[in-house]
Motif scaffolding. Structure first.
Motif, PDB file in Angstrom:
ATOM      1  N   THR A   1       0.849  -1.195   0.000  1.00 24.96           N
ATOM      2  CA  THR A   1       0.000   0.000   0.000  1.00 24.96           C
ATOM      3  C   THR A   1       0.890   1.251   0.000  1.00 24.96           C
ATOM      4  N   ARG A   2       0.280   2.404  -0.158  1.00 22.49           N
ATOM      5  CA  ARG A   2       1.053   3.643  -0.166  1.00 22.49           C
ATOM      6  C   ARG A   2       1.580   3.992   1.226  1.00 22.49           C
ATOM      7  N   ASP A   3       1.048   3.330   2.251  1.00 17.70           N
ATOM      8  CA  ASP A   3       1.516   3.556   3.624  1.00 17.70           C
ATOM      9  C   ASP A   3       2.638   2.601   4.025  1.00 17.70           C
ATOM     10  N   GLN A   4       3.125   1.807   3.077  1.00 16.12           N
ATOM     11  CA  GLN A   4       4.156   0.825   3.410  1.00 16.12           C
ATOM     12  C   GLN A   4       5.382   1.501   4.014  1.00 16.12           C
ATOM     13  N   ASN A   5       5.903   0.874   5.077  1.00 14.24           N
ATOM     14  CA  ASN A   5       7.081   1.400   5.757  1.00 14.24           C
ATOM     15  C   ASN A   5       7.786   0.252   6.454  1.00 14.24           C
TER      16      ASN A   5
END
Length: 228
Positions: free
Chosen positions: A55-59
């Motif tokens: 997802t775009r929140d991957q960290n």
């Protein structure tokens, strides 16, 4: 180790001999531990985890797994490892029902220690565990793991497990077989989802702490009275 990567801390709790160290090694290194040994005090393994992968929140986060020794000889000292705590993995031997029953005592031991930040209170029995109050969206994540399933052909799964009583996910495995946590398996999905919840909890805890510092009781200036 890259210190710029954020980290969360998970307590690994359970009786001696249930296989906590073997489980932690399997999670951290994706391979069985060849020569398990008894843990005295605490041992720590670290795993890199991709939060909300895809997802775009991957960290990327460091998952610290604090493997707490289960010997009763150190019961009065091991509380020093319990704070901070962002998640709990409770481990029992699937062939030993007593080790599952003792998970209640382990949970009580952790949450009853003064100064812990788990947002849980003491529990005296399975039936008194209020899932809505204790495991709501703002409460600490818990995962239950049953080990040694390869030796448990005579025990049938029960609907009245500790995991079901507290509304937590449960993983059953043999820590000597890496296939139980292989990518894409239901166990691996549950574990990854648990790690994401731990990170969410850590972020909320940090946000609450930051907000408390900005409240009037903390932000007001401290003035020393003038003395002639």
């Amino acid at each position: 180790m890259n210190t710029s990567i954020k980290r969360v801390r998970i307590m690994i709790l359970g009786d001696s001999g249930v296989g906590k160290t073997s489980l932690v090694n399997l999670i951290a290194h994706n391979e069985p531990l060849k020569s398990p040994s008894w843990t005295i005090g605490c041992s720590i393994e670290v795993k890199l985890h991709e939060y909300k992968e895809g997802t775009r929140d991957q960290n990327t986060y460091f998952i610290e797994m604090w493997d707490i020794g289960g010997s009763n000889n150190h019961r009065n000292e091991r509380h020093v490892f319990y704070n901070p705590c962002h998640g709990i993995i409770l481990v029992h031997d699937f062939t030993n029902k007593k080790s599952e029953e003792h998970l209640n005592e382990w949970l009580q031991e952790l949450v009853s220690r003064e100064g812990n930040n788990t947002s849980l209170t003491s529990i005296t029995s399975f039936d008194e565990f209020d899932t809505e109050n204790y495991l709501g969206s703002n409460q600490i994540p818990i995962l239950v793991v049953g080990t040694k399933v390869d030796q448990a052909s005579e025990r049938k799964p029960s609907n009245r497990t500790f995991a079901s009583q507290i509304g937590a996910d449960e993983i059953l495995l043999d820590s000597r077989q890496s296939r139980y946590l292989a990518a894409g398996t239901s166990n691996a999905v549950k574990l990854s989802r648990f790690f994401d919840r731990v990170i969410d909890y850590s972020c909320r805890s940090h946000e609450r702490y930051t907000n408390s510092l900005s409240s009037p009781i903390y932000s007001s200036k401290f003035v020393i009275p003038h003395q002639d």
